[in-house]
Design a protein around this motif. Structure first.
Motif, PDB file in Angstrom:
ATOM      1  N   UNK A 114      -0.410   6.522 -10.434  1.00  0.00           N
ATOM      2  CA  UNK A 114      -0.197   6.878  -9.028  1.00  0.00           C
ATOM      3  C   UNK A 114       1.166   7.530  -8.814  1.00  0.00           C
ATOM      4  N   UNK A 115       1.818   7.909  -9.918  1.00  0.00           N
ATOM      5  CA  UNK A 115       3.118   8.584  -9.845  1.00  0.00           C
ATOM      6  C   UNK A 115       3.064   9.844 -10.707  1.00  0.00           C
ATOM      7  N   UNK A 116       3.657  10.900 -10.198  1.00  0.00           N
ATOM      8  CA  UNK A 116       3.680  12.124 -11.016  1.00  0.00           C
ATOM      9  C   UNK A 116       4.422  11.878 -12.330  1.00  0.00           C
ATOM     10  N   UNK A 189       5.291  -0.781  -5.363  1.00  0.00           N
ATOM     11  CA  UNK A 189       4.464  -0.072  -4.380  1.00  0.00           C
ATOM     12  C   UNK A 189       3.267  -0.922  -3.959  1.00  0.00           C
ATOM     13  N   UNK A 190       2.606  -1.536  -4.928  1.00  0.00           N
ATOM     14  CA  UNK A 190       1.405  -2.320  -4.621  1.00  0.00           C
ATOM     15  C   UNK A 190       1.700  -3.616  -3.899  1.00  0.00           C
ATOM     16  N   UNK A 192       3.062  -3.949  -1.152  1.00  0.00           N
ATOM     17  CA  UNK A 192       2.893  -3.777   0.298  1.00  0.00           C
ATOM     18  C   UNK A 192       1.686  -2.918   0.653  1.00  0.00           C
ATOM     19  N   UNK A 194      -1.920  -0.418  -1.014  1.00  0.00           N
ATOM     20  CA  UNK A 194      -2.499   0.248  -2.170  1.00  0.00           C
ATOM     21  C   UNK A 194      -1.899   1.640  -2.321  1.00  0.00           C
ATOM     22  N   UNK A 195      -1.301   1.951  -3.470  1.00  0.00           N
ATOM     23  CA  UNK A 195      -0.791   3.312  -3.673  1.00  0.00           C
ATOM     24  C   UNK A 195      -1.941   4.327  -3.631  1.00  0.00           C
ATOM     25  N   UNK A 196      -1.615   5.547  -3.252  1.00  0.00           N
ATOM     26  CA  UNK A 196      -2.618   6.615  -3.195  1.00  0.00           C
ATOM     27  C   UNK A 196      -2.910   7.108  -4.608  1.00  0.00           C
ATOM     28  N   UNK A 197      -4.182   7.357  -4.919  1.00  0.00           N
ATOM     29  CA  UNK A 197      -4.489   7.892  -6.253  1.00  0.00           C
ATOM     30  C   UNK A 197      -4.070   9.363  -6.373  1.00  0.00           C
ATOM     31  N   UNK A 198      -3.901   9.819  -7.605  1.00  0.00           N
ATOM     32  CA  UNK A 198      -3.674  11.252  -7.857  1.00  0.00           C
ATOM     33  C   UNK A 198      -4.955  11.796  -8.486  1.00  0.00           C
TER      34      UNK A 198
END
Lengths: 220, 220, 220, 220
Positions: A114-116, A189-190, A192, A194-198
């Motif tokens: 979920x991170x570049x 990140x998780x 607080x 759900x992180x956004x998917x890439x």
């Protein structure tokens, strides 16, 4: 690079584990081999990072038997040896119990991409390998079976910690540093939400670019 | 090792508490005795780690009375003395309020053994001792009663902090470092779900191996 | 101690804020006065901790007007001055935005006394003061109104950060270090459940003992 | 300041990224231009912070083409160039993947203004910019479109990290340090409940005061 230089490199790279807060006490190790070689250099077992010298680094054959050095090699030597025997392009292996990577490993949960920066370095999620006892080939086999056919240079061994691989010892150390960094950021990140998917094709193009464009070309 | 060397060792080991982020201000102490001896060396009370010298280290008898040194010994001296009186194989004791271990202690909750590093070092969970007021024998008794018959070298004293023991002061410091390390990793892991348990016989075999194979044999 | 020595002390104590990770960039300050004096020494505004010298420390009267020094005093000077005017036994004040204390402050929530170290140093919970804008007497009044009649040397100012007081600048710095330490440990503990309370009479006896027995007696 | 001095400044400021724990390995960069100039100085790609020298810093024109220096410029050069072309008052840009800011970015969530320090430095929430692939103008455009008309000097780029801007390279570094500091504090605060909001007019008056009163006036 000759073998004396490799021992020097392996010795010095342990300081990066300390500097990047990847290890407590003596719990982490770096090894390296010369490309195409049949020996590798690895940390002696239970020796403090402050006390490491190039001479204290142990040289082993690819079955994990000591062939040079006065001290007993790392208790993880069999795992490193297994990786070198089965992955000919790998010339560096790092093992740590770094906090956030080990926390994912204790749940047996892969780190989602979920991170570049994860797409850049690992080309996708960081996968989980099996629970395995130390002392035989189980850990090494778990590492190799999980990483073969995967773009990730890092594997979270269940309930244990992380192994990373690279084309050189320094590459494997970089993978260990980046693995802990993304393990921590995705964890935070998780906490607080759900992180956004890439999207998968974005992951692919980030990975391709980073592997081919980032850094200084050798031609320079 | 003579007594002057023991004071030097105890003095220097306090720097490990600082380096490993186990202590704030002056809140943590190391003590040690020579094997079989009837005296131990301990930090003076309320003195900054920067200001510690071997001469400032206080020597006490096993009832906790100062027998050498100019300064008042640690306010935790009675607890250290109790441990030495009742555990003849223990020659090092460490007390800290390290963050993650103390966080488990504030809930009165043992740390479950979900990491191979915990099985290696502690042979199972890290147990909780009772709430006890400082100043008498209550803390020492709580430490001894909890650790006797347990493989763990660390005990979380409820609402308070952690005590660790070892065959030498350095062993006890290592246990304090590893206790905080696993307390943090298991905490982080549980923040996002339940860590996977490790089967009891796996814990046993990891513990046996680590106690007998890890590190450099003295014969070397 | 004369005034030149006080400026030296105040200058040097800022390094403790940095060493204990209580401050980012220039956001935190220490002040001190000589017992019974009508002036205090405080950090200049917006100056990097690396660049502080005893000469750069600003001297103000108890209305917060600069009476010595070339630089503008901290933008928190009015709050420090208010404390000195209204609390004659206070000779040191520290203000930080340390992470965990400020996190409690942002929720407007007092830190419950669930650690013996909190009972020792603060004699109970660490209370919350009101939201107040910088620039007038509101912050100083909020600090004094909250701390008067309270054993705590620290107050969490809502949405802002922490102020601590002490009998000397060093005492106030110690309170700031211990406040962040317990703010972090209690936060971590509560992440996975509710910490156990400590009975009020135990809190009282811990506080009494620590204030009267801990450390080196001046007679020594 | 001439261009040699700017390269020196840009080189040295990277040490602040390391000292403030904003970067892992080589993943972060600082650039700067002289006011009104048509060139900017930026980190070379993939070079370790330890190895940076003023000579290694690369000079580019406002289209991101290298005009001075031996090494390839940062892979984020196009984004920096876009900012300088479109924001004439900006003379410093910083990019990091600092942990807490990136954790908010991975959820695509703005950081709410619940700390006076945020009101001071950023004048309100820290906004989120779009997901954008590296290599073209998308990242730079996302930064500029998000920050134009906003008081914040920091933008969280979705799934990526943070960009900060300033009137000088040092101002942009300060914004990166403060962004991570408030990202962490607000994150920690929200872990145990909802932080209290700050009224809009209070945010405004804090911002106005900090921008106009804090620090040393140049007249001094």
């Amino acid at each position: 690079m000759n073998f004396a230089e490799l021992r020097e490199v392996v010795c010095v790279l342990h300081a990066e584990l300390v500097r990047n807060d990847l290890v407590a006490w003596t719990a982490g190790n770096v090894s390296g081999r010369l490309p195409g070689g049949d020996r590798f250099a690895i940390k002696p077992s239970g020796v403090s990072y402050d006390d490491l010298t190039p001479e204290s680094i142990v040289v082993c054959d690819l079955d994990g038997n000591r062939v040079e050095g006065e001290l007993s090699p790392s208790s993880d030597t069999a795992a490193h040896a297994y990786v070198y025997r089965h992955m000919p392009d790998v010339n560096g292996v790092v093992h740590t119990h770094s906090t956030y990577a080990s926390a994912w490993a204790a749940r047996g949960e892969a780190i989602p991409c979920v991170l570049t920066a994860m797409a850049d370095e690992f080309g996708g999620e960081i996968p989980v390998g099996p629970f395995a006892l130390i002392g035989g080939e189980d850990i090494g086999r778990g590492v190799v079976d999980t990483l073969e056919g995967h773009r990730s240079k890092a594997v979270l061994m269940q309930n244990h910690g992380v192994f990373t691989i690279g084309g050189s010892p320094k590459d494997a150390v970089k993978a260990a540093v980046m693995c802990e960094d993304v393990a921590r950021t995705v964890h935070v990140s998780r906490q607080l939400g759900e992180p956004l998917p890439i999207a998968r094709d974005h992951v692919d193009s980030l990975y391709d670019r980073y592997q081919n464009v980032y850094g200084q070309r050798s031609a320079t």
